[in-house]
Motif scaffolding. Structure first.
Motif, PDB file in Angstrom:
ATOM      1  N   ILE A  15      44.655  49.945  51.610  1.00 37.88           N
ATOM      2  CA  ILE A  15      43.209  50.119  51.461  1.00 37.88           C
ATOM      3  C   ILE A  15      42.442  49.356  52.539  1.00 37.88           C
ATOM      4  N   GLY A  16      43.154  48.586  53.351  1.00 34.53           N
ATOM      5  CA  GLY A  16      42.539  47.954  54.513  1.00 34.53           C
ATOM      6  C   GLY A  16      41.850  46.634  54.272  1.00 34.53           C
ATOM      7  N   ARG A  17      41.994  46.064  53.083  1.00 38.47           N
ATOM      8  CA  ARG A  17      41.326  44.794  52.791  1.00 38.47           C
ATOM      9  C   ARG A  17      42.011  44.101  51.630  1.00 38.47           C
ATOM     10  N   PRO A  18      41.794  42.798  51.486  1.00 39.98           N
ATOM     11  CA  PRO A  18      42.309  42.099  50.305  1.00 39.98           C
ATOM     12  C   PRO A  18      41.460  42.410  49.080  1.00 39.98           C
ATOM     13  N   ALA A  19      41.967  42.038  47.928  1.00 45.36           N
ATOM     14  CA  ALA A  19      41.193  42.155  46.684  1.00 45.36           C
ATOM     15  C   ALA A  19      40.150  41.052  46.627  1.00 45.36           C
ATOM     16  N   MET A  20      39.051  41.327  45.965  1.00 48.91           N
ATOM     17  CA  MET A  20      38.027  40.311  45.748  1.00 48.91           C
ATOM     18  C   MET A  20      38.300  39.612  44.408  1.00 48.91           C
ATOM     19  N   PRO A  21      37.916  38.343  44.278  1.00 55.50           N
ATOM     20  CA  PRO A  21      38.154  37.624  43.016  1.00 55.50           C
ATOM     21  C   PRO A  21      37.599  38.350  41.796  1.00 55.50           C
ATOM     22  N   GLU A  22      36.447  38.983  41.952  1.00 59.27           N
ATOM     23  CA  GLU A  22      35.826  39.678  40.825  1.00 59.27           C
ATOM     24  C   GLU A  22      36.657  40.874  40.371  1.00 59.27           C
ATOM     25  N   GLU A  23      37.365  41.502  41.311  1.00 56.55           N
ATOM     26  CA  GLU A  23      38.209  42.634  40.948  1.00 56.55           C
ATOM     27  C   GLU A  23      39.406  42.180  40.121  1.00 56.55           C
ATOM     28  N   VAL A  24      39.974  41.034  40.491  1.00 55.57           N
ATOM     29  CA  VAL A  24      41.071  40.475  39.702  1.00 55.57           C
ATOM     30  C   VAL A  24      40.567  40.086  38.318  1.00 55.57           C
ATOM     31  N   ALA A  25      39.384  39.486  38.261  1.00 50.30           N
ATOM     32  CA  ALA A  25      38.810  39.080  36.979  1.00 50.30           C
ATOM     33  C   ALA A  25      38.556  40.284  36.076  1.00 50.30           C
ATOM     34  N   ASP A  26      38.091  41.394  36.654  1.00 52.25           N
ATOM     35  CA  ASP A  26      37.863  42.598  35.854  1.00 52.25           C
ATOM     36  C   ASP A  26      39.168  43.123  35.250  1.00 52.25           C
ATOM     37  N   LEU A  27      40.234  43.098  36.042  1.00 47.97           N
ATOM     38  CA  LEU A  27      41.533  43.554  35.528  1.00 47.97           C
ATOM     39  C   LEU A  27      41.997  42.664  34.380  1.00 47.97           C
ATOM     40  N   VAL A  28      41.896  41.363  34.566  1.00 48.47           N
ATOM     41  CA  VAL A  28      42.333  40.420  33.531  1.00 48.47           C
ATOM     42  C   VAL A  28      41.507  40.603  32.263  1.00 48.47           C
ATOM     43  N   ALA A  29      40.195  40.779  32.417  1.00 48.41           N
ATOM     44  CA  ALA A  29      39.341  40.974  31.236  1.00 48.41           C
ATOM     45  C   ALA A  29      39.704  42.253  30.495  1.00 48.41           C
ATOM     46  N   PHE A  30      39.976  43.321  31.240  1.00 53.90           N
ATOM     47  CA  PHE A  30      40.395  44.562  30.590  1.00 53.90           C
ATOM     48  C   PHE A  30      41.681  44.355  29.796  1.00 53.90           C
ATOM     49  N   LEU A  31      42.662  43.689  30.413  1.00 49.27           N
ATOM     50  CA  LEU A  31      43.949  43.495  29.743  1.00 49.27           C
ATOM     51  C   LEU A  31      43.816  42.626  28.495  1.00 49.27           C
ATOM     52  N   ALA A  32      42.862  41.717  28.507  1.00 54.42           N
ATOM     53  CA  ALA A  32      42.658  40.838  27.348  1.00 54.42           C
ATOM     54  C   ALA A  32      41.850  41.500  26.246  1.00 54.42           C
TER      55      ALA A  32
ATOM     56  N   THR B  74      54.410  43.816  30.189  1.00 56.68           N
ATOM     57  CA  THR B  74      54.562  44.407  31.515  1.00 56.68           C
ATOM     58  C   THR B  74      53.773  43.592  32.534  1.00 56.68           C
ATOM     59  N   GLU B  75      53.910  43.951  33.802  1.00 59.79           N
ATOM     60  CA  GLU B  75      53.171  43.278  34.860  1.00 59.79           C
ATOM     61  C   GLU B  75      52.303  44.297  35.585  1.00 59.79           C
ATOM     62  N   LEU B  76      51.045  43.959  35.764  1.00 65.69           N
ATOM     63  CA  LEU B  76      50.105  44.801  36.478  1.00 65.69           C
ATOM     64  C   LEU B  76      49.900  44.223  37.881  1.00 65.69           C
ATOM     65  N   VAL B  77      50.047  45.084  38.884  1.00 61.04           N
ATOM     66  CA  VAL B  77      49.910  44.664  40.281  1.00 61.04           C
ATOM     67  C   VAL B  77      48.531  45.033  40.786  1.00 61.04           C
ATOM     68  N   ILE B  78      47.876  44.088  41.476  1.00 59.84           N
ATOM     69  CA  ILE B  78      46.593  44.369  42.109  1.00 59.84           C
ATOM     70  C   ILE B  78      46.681  43.866  43.546  1.00 59.84           C
ATOM     71  N   ASP B  79      47.114  44.767  44.443  1.00 67.30           N
ATOM     72  CA  ASP B  79      47.434  44.359  45.815  1.00 67.30           C
ATOM     73  C   ASP B  79      46.986  45.350  46.878  1.00 67.30           C
ATOM     74  N   GLY B  80      46.178  46.338  46.478  1.00 68.30           N
ATOM     75  CA  GLY B  80      45.694  47.308  47.449  1.00 68.30           C
ATOM     76  C   GLY B  80      46.790  48.168  48.030  1.00 68.30           C
ATOM     77  N   GLY B  81      47.954  48.207  47.387  1.00 65.66           N
ATOM     78  CA  GLY B  81      49.072  49.004  47.871  1.00 65.66           C
ATOM     79  C   GLY B  81      50.014  48.264  48.790  1.00 65.66           C
ATOM     80  N   THR B  82      49.941  46.908  48.819  1.00 66.29           N
ATOM     81  CA  THR B  82      50.766  46.127  49.747  1.00 66.29           C
ATOM     82  C   THR B  82      52.263  46.356  49.520  1.00 66.29           C
ATOM     83  N   ILE B  83      52.684  46.337  48.257  1.00 66.87           N
ATOM     84  CA  ILE B  83      54.099  46.581  47.968  1.00 66.87           C
ATOM     85  C   ILE B  83      54.406  48.033  48.319  1.00 66.87           C
ATOM     86  N   PRO B  84      55.351  48.255  49.215  1.00 69.80           N
ATOM     87  CA  PRO B  84      55.537  49.618  49.752  1.00 69.80           C
ATOM     88  C   PRO B  84      56.411  50.532  48.921  1.00 69.80           C
ATOM     89  N   THR B  85      56.909  50.052  47.794  1.00 72.22           N
ATOM     90  CA  THR B  85      57.815  50.868  46.980  1.00 72.22           C
ATOM     91  C   THR B  85      57.232  51.044  45.593  1.00 72.22           C
TER      92      THR B  85
END
Length: 263
Positions: free
Chosen positions: A224-241, A251-262
């Motif tokens: 996606i061409g950029r790192p994640a913003m802190p607020e985006e990580v916080a939104d994911l955590v709040a949703f999961l909670a 399970t584990e949820l990844v928030i990396d903009g597609g960095t992991i290539p597999t």
């Protein structure tokens, strides 16, 4: 309707460890906006200005004494918590590969990135189990799958252990009403990350855009061409909670903009 305006955590007690900077501070803010009573911890003597925390507990949760202090305070003042976010983590190991990682450094990385969570879970989970309800979220890292051998071997190994521990814990306490998950961020653009960009730019005599690109290249690129913003990580955590994620467990949820290539 903006999800932040929905007070879905009204009256819920939330602990975010390491909640005074970066993604942790964003999580504290996000839960508070949604009506939660939020506690946080850090090693600073007082809660920094601008951090919205109802209860601040100065403690180094990487030590048994610090974790015990946090567990005791929350038990005595709030009768425990409903949501436990293990955000504390980081690496202080210098570059140089495996040979420079002393026993002391290994212990430090394990204490910060694994045992801090283990100890707090042991202190606060029994109250969740007694009530038959609760959520525990461990903040891991994509480095457990993409370690950087020059500098993060011990950190990556500790985060891998955290994810495995999280999975095992989920199997044990899920039937007792407690959901357990882990979140694996990639590069998050915190103030510390911004400082790193500036240092690389200054040291290399390049502009900040070029410095950011150097970091992206070292990660193998972020689609996606950029790192994640802190607020985006916080939104994911709040949703999961939240109750909206009531069937997401173990399970584990990844928030990396597609960095992991597999997949």
């Amino acid at each position: 309707m903006n999800s932040i305006s929905v007070r879905e955590f009204e009256g819920r007690r939330v602990l975010v460890t390491g909640g005074t900077k970066g993604a942790g501070a964003a999580m504290v803010h996000r839960f508070a906006l949604a009506g939660a009573r939020v506690a946080t911890t850090a090693r600073s003597a007082v809660c920094p200005d601008g951090v919205n925390c109802e209860l601040y507990i100065p403690a180094d949760v990487a030590t048994p004494e610090g974790a015990t202090n946090v567990g005791r305070t929350l038990t005595e003042q709030w009768d425990g918590v409903d949501v436990l976010i293990h955000n504390v983590g980081g690496s202080a190991t210098p570059g140089g590969g495996f040979a420079v990682i002393t026993d002391e450094l290994w212990e430090q990385e394990l204490n910060v990135n694994l045992l801090a969570a283990v100890r707090l879970d042991r202190l606060l989970l029994p109250l969740m189990i007694e009530r038959g309800n609760g959520v525990v979220i461990h903040i891991s890292s994509i480095q457990r799958r993409l370690p950087l051998p020059a500098s993060t071997t011990a950190y990556a190994a500790a985060k891998a252990a955290l994810t495995t521990y999280s999975k095992s814990l989920s199997k044990e306490v899920g039937p007792k009403g407690v959901r357990v998950l882990s979140v694996a961020p990639g590069w998050i653009y915190t103030s510390a990350a911004e400082g790193l960009v500036k240092r690389i730019a200054d040291q290399g005599g390049v502009d900040e855009d070029a410095a950011r690109q150097q970091i992206l290249d070292s990660l193998g690129g972020i689609p996606i061409g950029r790192p994640a913003m802190p607020e985006e990580v916080a939104d994911l955590v709040a949703f999961l909670a939240s109750p909206r994620a009531a069937s997401i467990h173990g399970t584990e949820l990844v928030i990396d903009g597609g960095t992991i290539p597999t997949v």
